[in-house]
Write a protein that holds these residues in place. Structure first.
Motif, PDB file in Angstrom:
ATOM      1  N   GLN A  10       0.840  -1.196   0.000  1.00  0.00           N
ATOM      2  CA  GLN A  10       0.000   0.000   0.000  1.00  0.00           C
ATOM      3  C   GLN A  10       0.878   1.250   0.000  1.00  0.00           C
ATOM      4  O   GLN A  10       1.865   1.316   0.727  1.00  0.00           O
ATOM      5  N   ASN A  17      -4.551   6.351  -3.078  1.00  0.00           N
ATOM      6  CA  ASN A  17      -4.198   5.162  -2.307  1.00  0.00           C
ATOM      7  C   ASN A  17      -3.921   4.047  -3.310  1.00  0.00           C
ATOM      8  O   ASN A  17      -4.841   3.513  -3.913  1.00  0.00           O
ATOM      9  N   LEU A  18      -2.638   3.729  -3.495  1.00  0.00           N
ATOM     10  CA  LEU A  18      -2.235   2.738  -4.478  1.00  0.00           C
ATOM     11  C   LEU A  18      -2.028   1.385  -3.812  1.00  0.00           C
ATOM     12  O   LEU A  18      -1.488   1.299  -2.709  1.00  0.00           O
ATOM     13  N   ASN A  19      -2.440   0.335  -4.488  1.00  0.00           N
ATOM     14  CA  ASN A  19      -2.223  -1.036  -4.056  1.00  0.00           C
ATOM     15  C   ASN A  19      -1.265  -1.649  -5.072  1.00  0.00           C
ATOM     16  O   ASN A  19      -1.665  -2.004  -6.176  1.00  0.00           O
ATOM     17  N   ASN A  65       0.131  -0.750  -9.896  1.00  0.00           N
ATOM     18  CA  ASN A  65      -1.067  -0.430  -9.124  1.00  0.00           C
ATOM     19  C   ASN A  65      -2.231  -1.339  -9.507  1.00  0.00           C
ATOM     20  O   ASN A  65      -2.528  -1.516 -10.683  1.00  0.00           O
ATOM     21  N   GLN A  66      -2.861  -1.912  -8.516  1.00  0.00           N
ATOM     22  CA  GLN A  66      -4.003  -2.801  -8.734  1.00  0.00           C
ATOM     23  C   GLN A  66      -5.341  -2.062  -8.627  1.00  0.00           C
ATOM     24  O   GLN A  66      -6.388  -2.640  -8.865  1.00  0.00           O
ATOM     25  N   THR A  67      -5.304  -0.765  -8.250  1.00  0.00           N
ATOM     26  CA  THR A  67      -6.505   0.064  -8.186  1.00  0.00           C
ATOM     27  C   THR A  67      -6.746   0.637  -9.580  1.00  0.00           C
ATOM     28  O   THR A  67      -5.892   1.312 -10.139  1.00  0.00           O
ATOM     29  N   HIS A  68      -7.907   0.368 -10.127  1.00  0.00           N
ATOM     30  CA  HIS A  68      -8.186   0.752 -11.512  1.00  0.00           C
ATOM     31  C   HIS A  68      -8.619   2.205 -11.631  1.00  0.00           C
ATOM     32  O   HIS A  68      -9.110   2.808 -10.688  1.00  0.00           O
ATOM     33  N   ILE A  70      -6.745   4.944 -12.440  1.00  0.00           N
ATOM     34  CA  ILE A  70      -5.809   6.021 -12.102  1.00  0.00           C
ATOM     35  C   ILE A  70      -5.008   6.368 -13.353  1.00  0.00           C
ATOM     36  O   ILE A  70      -4.267   5.547 -13.885  1.00  0.00           O
TER      37      ILE A  70
END
Length: 137
Positions: A10, A17-19, A65-68, A70
Motif C-alpha cells: 500500500q 491510495n495505491l495497491n 497499481n491494482q486500483t483501476h 488512475i
C-alpha cells in the motif's frame, strides 16, 4: 507511509491510495510502456547502478497499481502532493526497490542450510576411535 498486505504494498501518493503488486502482466505492461527492461531502470550502459528518473518511477508505480482508473494526470497530481507533504523522490525510489524485492524480482533469498554433524564424528579425546588406525607421532 507504506505497509505490506497480502494483496500488495500500500502506498499513499498524495490523495491516491495505491495497491502495488508486480506480477507478470504488470511487468510486461511496464516494460512495453517504458520501451526497455525494468532492470535497466537501475543500471546504466556500463552496468553500474543508477537512480531512475521520477517519471519512470511513476510509470512503474502506476503499472504495478491494482486500483483501476488512475490516469497519468492523477499520478502527477498525487506526486506533487506527495512532495508537498515533505516526501522526496528518494523515498519513492526506496518504495520502488522494496516493491521489487518483495515481488521476488531480484531473486529469492536462499535459506541457509543446516549441516548436521553427528556427535561421534567429532571428538576431543586424545585416542582415535578405531584401534586399527592407531599411529604414534
Amino acid at each position: 507511509m507504506t505497509k505490506v498486505t497480502t494483496m500488495g504494498k500500500q502506498l499513499q501518493l498524495g490523495h491516491l491510495n495505491l495497491n502495488l503488486k508486480l506480477n507478470g502482466r504488470a511487468i510486461l505492461n511496464i516494460e512495453k510502456r517504458l520501451g526497455k527492461s525494468i532492470m535497466s531502470l537501475f543500471m546504466n550502459s556500463n552496468g553500474s547502478m543508477k537512480l531512475p528518473p521520477s517519471n519512470e518511477i511513476l510509470i512503474v508505480l502506476q503499472g504495478a497499481n491494482q486500483t483501476h482508473g488512475i490516469k497519468d494526470a492523477d499520478m502527477i497530481k498525487g506526486f506533487e502532493e506527495y512532495l508537498d507533504e515533505g516526501n522526496t523522490t528518494m523515498d519513492l525510489f526506496t518504495i520502488l526497490t522494496d516493491l521489487f524485492s518483495e515481488s521476488g524480482f531480484f531473486g529469492k533469498a536462499k535459506k541457509p542450510t543446516k549441516k548436521t554433524v553427528k556427535a561421534e564424528e567429532i571428538s576431543l579425546d586424545a585416542q582415535p576411535e578405531n584401534d586399527d588406525e592407531t599411529t604414534e607421532l
